[in-house]
Write a protein that holds these residues in place. Structure first.
Motif, PDB file in Angstrom:
ATOM      1  N   UNK A   1      -2.168  -9.791  -7.240  1.00 16.80           N
ATOM      2  CA  UNK A   1      -1.923  -8.837  -8.320  1.00 16.80           C
ATOM      3  C   UNK A   1      -3.067  -7.872  -8.570  1.00 16.80           C
ATOM      4  N   UNK A   2      -4.229  -8.115  -7.983  1.00 18.11           N
ATOM      5  CA  UNK A   2      -5.346  -7.181  -8.136  1.00 18.11           C
ATOM      6  C   UNK A   2      -5.034  -5.903  -7.355  1.00 18.11           C
ATOM      7  N   UNK A   3      -5.809  -4.860  -7.619  1.00 15.49           N
ATOM      8  CA  UNK A   3      -5.554  -3.590  -6.928  1.00 15.49           C
ATOM      9  C   UNK A   3      -6.857  -2.828  -6.716  1.00 15.49           C
ATOM     10  N   UNK A   4      -6.788  -1.884  -5.804  1.00 16.15           N
ATOM     11  CA  UNK A   4      -7.917  -1.011  -5.514  1.00 16.15           C
ATOM     12  C   UNK A   4      -7.402   0.224  -4.794  1.00 16.15           C
ATOM     13  N   UNK A   5      -8.294   1.147  -4.511  1.00 12.41           N
ATOM     14  CA  UNK A   5      -7.980   2.370  -3.772  1.00 12.41           C
ATOM     15  C   UNK A   5      -8.802   2.361  -2.497  1.00 12.41           C
ATOM     16  N   UNK A   6      -8.198   2.814  -1.405  1.00 12.72           N
ATOM     17  CA  UNK A   6      -8.933   3.010  -0.158  1.00 12.72           C
ATOM     18  C   UNK A   6      -8.812   4.478   0.229  1.00 12.72           C
ATOM     19  N   UNK A   7      -9.946   5.077   0.528  1.00 15.13           N
ATOM     20  CA  UNK A   7      -9.999   6.492   0.870  1.00 15.13           C
ATOM     21  C   UNK A   7     -10.571   6.665   2.270  1.00 15.13           C
ATOM     22  N   UNK A   8      -9.949   7.520   3.067  1.00 18.79           N
ATOM     23  CA  UNK A   8     -10.466   7.839   4.400  1.00 18.79           C
ATOM     24  C   UNK A   8     -11.668   8.762   4.212  1.00 18.79           C
ATOM     25  N   UNK A   9     -12.847   8.312   4.661  1.00 14.93           N
ATOM     26  CA  UNK A   9     -14.055   9.126   4.522  1.00 14.93           C
ATOM     27  C   UNK A   9     -14.514   9.717   5.852  1.00 14.93           C
ATOM     28  N   UNK A  10     -13.966   9.219   6.959  1.00 15.01           N
ATOM     29  CA  UNK A  10     -14.288   9.774   8.280  1.00 15.01           C
ATOM     30  C   UNK A  10     -13.114   9.511   9.213  1.00 15.01           C
ATOM     31  N   UNK A  11     -12.775  10.512  10.002  1.00 15.44           N
ATOM     32  CA  UNK A  11     -11.703  10.391  10.994  1.00 15.44           C
ATOM     33  C   UNK A  11     -12.184  11.116  12.234  1.00 15.44           C
ATOM     34  N   UNK A  12     -12.883  10.380  13.086  1.00 13.02           N
ATOM     35  CA  UNK A  12     -13.546  10.967  14.255  1.00 13.02           C
ATOM     36  C   UNK A  12     -13.052  10.301  15.532  1.00 13.02           C
ATOM     37  N   UNK A  13     -11.739  10.259  15.689  1.00 11.87           N
ATOM     38  CA  UNK A  13     -11.159   9.620  16.869  1.00 11.87           C
ATOM     39  C   UNK A  13     -11.500  10.409  18.117  1.00 11.87           C
ATOM     40  N   UNK A  14     -11.829   9.730  19.205  1.00 14.37           N
ATOM     41  CA  UNK A  14     -11.695   8.301  19.460  1.00 14.37           C
ATOM     42  C   UNK A  14     -12.958   7.491  19.174  1.00 14.37           C
ATOM     43  N   UNK A  15     -13.919   8.034  18.382  1.00 11.62           N
ATOM     44  CA  UNK A  15     -15.196   7.335  18.166  1.00 11.62           C
ATOM     45  C   UNK A  15     -15.224   6.439  16.940  1.00 11.62           C
ATOM     46  N   UNK A  16     -14.692   6.922  15.791  1.00 11.92           N
ATOM     47  CA  UNK A  16     -14.892   6.162  14.557  1.00 11.92           C
ATOM     48  C   UNK A  16     -13.867   6.515  13.488  1.00 11.92           C
ATOM     49  N   UNK A  17     -13.670   5.559  12.585  1.00 16.58           N
ATOM     50  CA  UNK A  17     -12.872   5.745  11.374  1.00 16.58           C
ATOM     51  C   UNK A  17     -13.671   5.104  10.243  1.00 16.58           C
TER      52      UNK A  17
ATOM     53  N   UNK B   1       0.865  -1.176   0.000  1.00 15.36           N
ATOM     54  CA  UNK B   1       0.000   0.000   0.000  1.00 15.36           C
ATOM     55  C   UNK B   1       0.902   1.227   0.000  1.00 15.36           C
ATOM     56  N   UNK B   2       0.466   2.242  -0.694  1.00 12.07           N
ATOM     57  CA  UNK B   2       1.207   3.505  -0.696  1.00 12.07           C
ATOM     58  C   UNK B   2       0.211   4.656  -0.670  1.00 12.07           C
ATOM     59  N   UNK B   3       0.647   5.769  -0.133  1.00 10.60           N
ATOM     60  CA  UNK B   3      -0.224   6.945  -0.095  1.00 10.60           C
ATOM     61  C   UNK B   3      -0.276   7.532  -1.505  1.00 10.60           C
ATOM     62  N   UNK B   4      -1.481   7.606  -2.060  1.00 14.34           N
ATOM     63  CA  UNK B   4      -1.678   8.156  -3.401  1.00 14.34           C
ATOM     64  C   UNK B   4      -2.056   9.635  -3.347  1.00 14.34           C
ATOM     65  N   UNK B   5      -2.668  10.038  -2.247  1.00 14.23           N
ATOM     66  CA  UNK B   5      -3.051  11.450  -2.069  1.00 14.23           C
ATOM     67  C   UNK B   5      -3.117  11.745  -0.580  1.00 14.23           C
ATOM     68  N   UNK B   6      -2.498  12.851  -0.203  1.00  9.91           N
ATOM     69  CA  UNK B   6      -2.547  13.309   1.190  1.00  9.91           C
ATOM     70  C   UNK B   6      -3.103  14.728   1.173  1.00  9.91           C
ATOM     71  N   UNK B   7      -4.291  14.940   1.756  1.00 10.46           N
ATOM     72  CA  UNK B   7      -4.859  16.293   1.769  1.00 10.46           C
ATOM     73  C   UNK B   7      -4.027  17.228   2.642  1.00 10.46           C
TER      74      UNK B   7
END
Length: 159
Positions: free
Chosen positions: A67-83, A45-51
């Motif tokens: 060999x398959x691939x996909x993208x994972x995007x952080x859609x919520x960062x509400x620590x300590x409650x949720x990610x 995994x590598x960081x493709x975009x950092x806001x």
């Protein structure tokens, strides 16, 4: 669009929500997800975009052990409650079957031993009614892989 396929895994882990968040933000740690059976693990995994203004919107380019691939995007960062994470831009063959997945970590109060209660919930969205049976099979395998991953995370913490 077809109804999503949902599942969740709940338990306790000897890490704080902030420590889990730190694991997620470090691409080298993603190799801890080793898959299950035919469900591939993560090779890289590598960081493709950092806001510029935080974590939400951060995107990771993921290559799996098959060999398959996909993208994972952080859609919520509400620590300590949720990610919240969105999995998308799947390569074939998953791109034919699914529009995207969402993963949510929800955290509860820890206990006296320092363990954190959590729920790790997934919603897999099939491309259509015709793909739903296969996405259910994928969800079943993914659940097995997630349980294995949580056990490995717990073992790494206690080592």
């Amino acid at each position: 669009m077809a109804r999503p396929v949902r599942f969740e895994v709940a338990g306790e882990i000897g890490m704080t929500p902030e420590e889990i968040g730190a694991l997620i933000l470090e691409p080298a740690n993603w190799k801890l997800f080793t898959g299950w059976g035919p469900m591939p693990g993560i090779r890289e995994a590598r960081i493709a975009h950092r806001p510029d203004d935080g974590v939400v919107g951060m995107r990771f380019a993921v290559t799996n052990t098959d060999g398959s691939h996909h993208v994972e995007e952080v859609i919520a960062w509400e620590l300590p409650r949720a990610i919240g994470l969105r999995l998308c831009e799947f390569s074939r063959p998953l791109s034919f079957l699914a529009c995207g997945f969402e993963e949510w970590w929800r955290f509860g109060a820890g206990d006296a031993s320092g363990a954190t209660r959590f729920t790790r919930a997934f919603e897999l969205t099939p491309k259509g009614w015709w793909a739903r049976p296969m996405v259910k099979v994928i969800a079943w395998m993914l659940r097995k892989a997630v349980v294995k991953n949580l056990n490995e995370m717990g073992a790494a913490v206690s080592a």
